[in-house]
Design an enzyme around this catalytic site. Structure first.
Site, PDB file in Angstrom:
ATOM      1  N   THR A  52       0.816  -1.218   0.000  1.00 43.93           N
ATOM      2  CA  THR A  52       0.000   0.000   0.000  1.00 43.93           C
ATOM      3  C   THR A  52       0.847   1.264   0.000  1.00 43.93           C
ATOM      4  O   THR A  52       0.672   2.157  -0.827  1.00 43.93           O
ATOM      5  CB  THR A  52      -0.932   0.001   1.229  1.00 43.93           C
ATOM      6  OG1 THR A  52      -1.759  -1.161   1.169  1.00 43.93           O
ATOM      7  CG2 THR A  52      -1.820   1.228   1.232  1.00 43.93           C
ATOM      8  N   VAL A  53       1.786   1.362   0.943  1.00 47.38           N
ATOM      9  CA  VAL A  53       2.589   2.582   1.074  1.00 47.38           C
ATOM     10  C   VAL A  53       3.562   2.730  -0.097  1.00 47.38           C
ATOM     11  O   VAL A  53       3.711   3.819  -0.661  1.00 47.38           O
ATOM     12  CB  VAL A  53       3.332   2.609   2.424  1.00 47.38           C
ATOM     13  CG1 VAL A  53       4.289   3.799   2.506  1.00 47.38           C
ATOM     14  CG2 VAL A  53       2.333   2.657   3.582  1.00 47.38           C
ATOM     15  N   LYS A  56       5.915   3.189  18.163  1.00 42.97           N
ATOM     16  CA  LYS A  56       5.916   4.602  17.782  1.00 42.97           C
ATOM     17  C   LYS A  56       6.348   5.482  18.952  1.00 42.97           C
ATOM     18  O   LYS A  56       7.070   6.470  18.772  1.00 42.97           O
ATOM     19  CB  LYS A  56       4.525   5.000  17.291  1.00 42.97           C
ATOM     20  CG  LYS A  56       4.120   4.311  15.990  1.00 42.97           C
ATOM     21  CD  LYS A  56       2.650   4.547  15.684  1.00 42.97           C
ATOM     22  CE  LYS A  56       2.236   3.866  14.383  1.00 42.97           C
ATOM     23  NZ  LYS A  56       0.782   3.928  14.151  1.00 42.97           N
TER      24      LYS A  56
END
Length: 328
Positions: free
Chosen positions: A13-14, A204
């Site tokens: 996708t990215v 993250k």
């Protein structure tokens, strides 16, 4: 006009988002940067499957093939796990390539190491896309840290979890119903473990800790709790009291210099900056000594939010090299 050759590692996708943006913005990038950008190679596992029409001739399954391209200067990496991503980027940096990554799993663990290696080789590492998708938290924090000290960070760092909690409150759904809908809409993977367990938000948070404080807490000391134990009854009870459940990742430097962190569900009131953040949106709140409290909000995932910040990282790298600032 100079031509800069780029490679894309990973074409899910990215990776496809990067390819489309680079093509759609080709003229604009040429006008702003004064260079021609050409995608010369795309690294995939299966070279027999052409994911985007017209790209078959660019596909390879060999990093050595990628780095053998004459004039290769930048590598965009959108692979999922720590390996082979780190090994590929290490090779690219040693080959004097700038690298731009969206890989939070790899960067949480090896990011400081990769940045040090890049410094030794005179190249840059862009990693805005590793944290909070389209929210420019890395760029903003880097600027803030030039003058301010950041003492505490709180964030909604996983859009899937936030979507589920939003639907449990707004629609009265159970956790399982909200998860199913998130999967139907493509917000959650078939195996949603990393999202709902808090592991995605934790990785993250460790990237933000490394940036804000130059170090991370010992991972084993960080309590990570997911949202899968929250019931619709608990959400309803909180709502009746004017409160909302949020899945919050938090890291703080104490007055003695110790860094502590935790990830888990939190009940917040209307005064809390994360109270209004709904659906798949991410938000990061930073407490600083001069500015005070600053909150950034934006879409947390998806092909174009993530890919666009990777292309912005690339533009910033080229601008640094040339001594000017570029905005896309």
């Amino acid at each position: 006009m100079a031509t800069i050759k780029a490679a894309i590692l990973g074409f899910g996708t990215v990776g496809q988002g990067i390819y489309h943006i680079l093509n759609e913005k080709r003229e604009e990038l040429r006008d702003k940067l004064g260079i021609e950008l050409e995608v010369a190679k795309i690294l995939v596992r299966d070279t027999t499957r052409e994911r985007v029409p017209g790209t078959a001739h660019l596909l390879t399954d060999s990093i050595d093939d990628v780095l053998s391209v004459k004039g290769i200067q930048v590598v965009f990496e959108a692979i999922v796990n720590e390996e082979p991503a780190y090994s590929y980027l290490k090779k690219a940096v040693e080959h004097k390539c700038h690298v731009v990554t969206a890989n939070k799993v790899m960067f949480a663990k090896r990011g400081l190491e990769l940045q040090e290696l890049a410094k030794q080789n005179g190249v840059f590492v862009g990693y805005e896309a590793t944290t909070a998708g389209g929210v420019p938290v890395i760029k903003t924090m880097k600027n803030i840290l030039l003058v301010n000290d950041v003492t505490r960070i709180q964030g909604i760092l996983n859009g899937t979890s936030n979507y589920i909690l939003t639907k449990m409150r707004a629609e009265g759904w159970s956790f399982d119903e909200a998860l199913r809908e998130a999967q139907n809409l493509g917000y959650a993977e078939a195996d949603p473990y990393n999202d709902v367990s808090g592991q995605d938000a934790f990785k993250k948070l460790m990237i933000l800790s490394a940036l804000a404080f130059g170090e991370q807490p010992d991972w084993a000391d960080v309590e990570v709790v997911g949202i899968d134990g929250i019931t619709s009854e608990q959400v309803k009870e909180a709502t009746e009291q004017g409160l909302r459940y949020r899945h919050v990742a938090e890291v703080e430097r104490l007055s003695d210099g110790k860094i502590i962190a935790k990830v888990g569900p939190m009940v917040v009131d209307k005064e809390h900056p994360l109270y209004p953040i709904d659906d798949v949106f991410n938000a990061v709140t930073m407490e600083t000594n001069y500015i005070g409290t600053l909150t950034l909000v934006g879409p947390g995932a998806g092909m174009y939010p993530t890919a666009s910040v990777m292309v912005e990282d690339y533009a910033e790298i080229i601008g640094k090299r040339a001594g000017f600032v570029v905005t896309i």
